[in-house]
Design a protein around this motif. Structure first.
Motif, short mmCIF file in Angstrom:
data_model
loop_
_atom_site.label_atom_id
_atom_site.label_comp_id
_atom_site.label_asym_id
_atom_site.label_seq_id
_atom_site.Cartn_x
_atom_site.Cartn_y
_atom_site.Cartn_z
N UNK A 11 -6.31 0.21 -0.88
CA UNK A 11 -6.17 -1.09 -0.22
C UNK A 11 -7.26 -2.05 -0.68
N UNK A 12 -8.43 -1.53 -0.99
CA UNK A 12 -9.54 -2.36 -1.41
C UNK A 12 -9.37 -2.96 -2.79
N UNK A 27 -7.89 9.21 4.29
CA UNK A 27 -8.16 7.83 4.68
C UNK A 27 -9.04 7.14 3.63
N UNK A 28 -9.98 7.87 3.05
CA UNK A 28 -10.86 7.31 2.03
C UNK A 28 -10.05 6.84 0.81
N UNK A 29 -9.13 7.66 0.36
CA UNK A 29 -8.29 7.29 -0.79
C UNK A 29 -7.43 6.08 -0.46
N UNK A 30 -6.84 6.07 0.73
CA UNK A 30 -6.01 4.93 1.12
C UNK A 30 -6.83 3.65 1.22
N UNK A 87 0.85 -1.18 0.00
CA UNK A 87 0.00 0.00 0.00
C UNK A 87 0.89 1.23 0.00
N UNK A 88 0.67 2.11 -1.00
CA UNK A 88 1.44 3.36 -1.08
C UNK A 88 0.80 4.39 -0.18
N UNK A 89 1.57 4.89 0.81
CA UNK A 89 1.05 5.85 1.78
C UNK A 89 1.35 7.29 1.42
N UNK A 90 2.12 7.50 0.36
CA UNK A 90 2.56 8.84 -0.03
C UNK A 90 4.02 9.02 0.31
N UNK A 91 4.62 10.06 -0.24
CA UNK A 91 6.02 10.41 0.04
C UNK A 91 6.97 9.22 -0.15
N UNK A 92 6.77 8.46 -1.21
CA UNK A 92 7.62 7.31 -1.53
C UNK A 92 7.63 6.25 -0.43
N UNK A 93 6.59 6.18 0.36
CA UNK A 93 6.51 5.18 1.43
C UNK A 93 5.47 4.13 1.06
#
Length: 84
Positions: A75-76, A68-71, A3-9
């Protein structure tokens, strides 16, 4: 899967416990939890000072600039298979 969390993480999807809107952490148990994680130095801010969500994994808590909705939508898109 990851799961990509942003900022290359990215984190392994199997390690994600919860994806929560940061506004819900303004008071109550979420606020206490985040304070405890901060005290234990287990919070990693990858939001560039604009956090919108927090992601609890098995080892760390991440603050992300992605909602959180986008994440949760990201994930879904993955189906998790576990050996029973």
């Amino acid at each position: 899967m990851f799961l990509h969390l942003g900022a290359d993480m990215v984190v392994p999807l199997r390690d994600v416990i919860s994806i929560t809107d940061l506004k819900s952490a303004q008071s109550g148990i979420n606020s206490e939890f985040l304070k405890k994680m901060r005290d234990e130095k287990r919070i990693f801010d990858i939001s560039e000072n604009d956090p919108k969500s927090f992601i609890i994994t098995t080892n760390k808590v991440y603050l992300s600039a992605i909602s959180s909705l986008t994440l949760k939508k990201r994930a879904g898109h993955f189906q998790i298979y576990e050996n029973i």
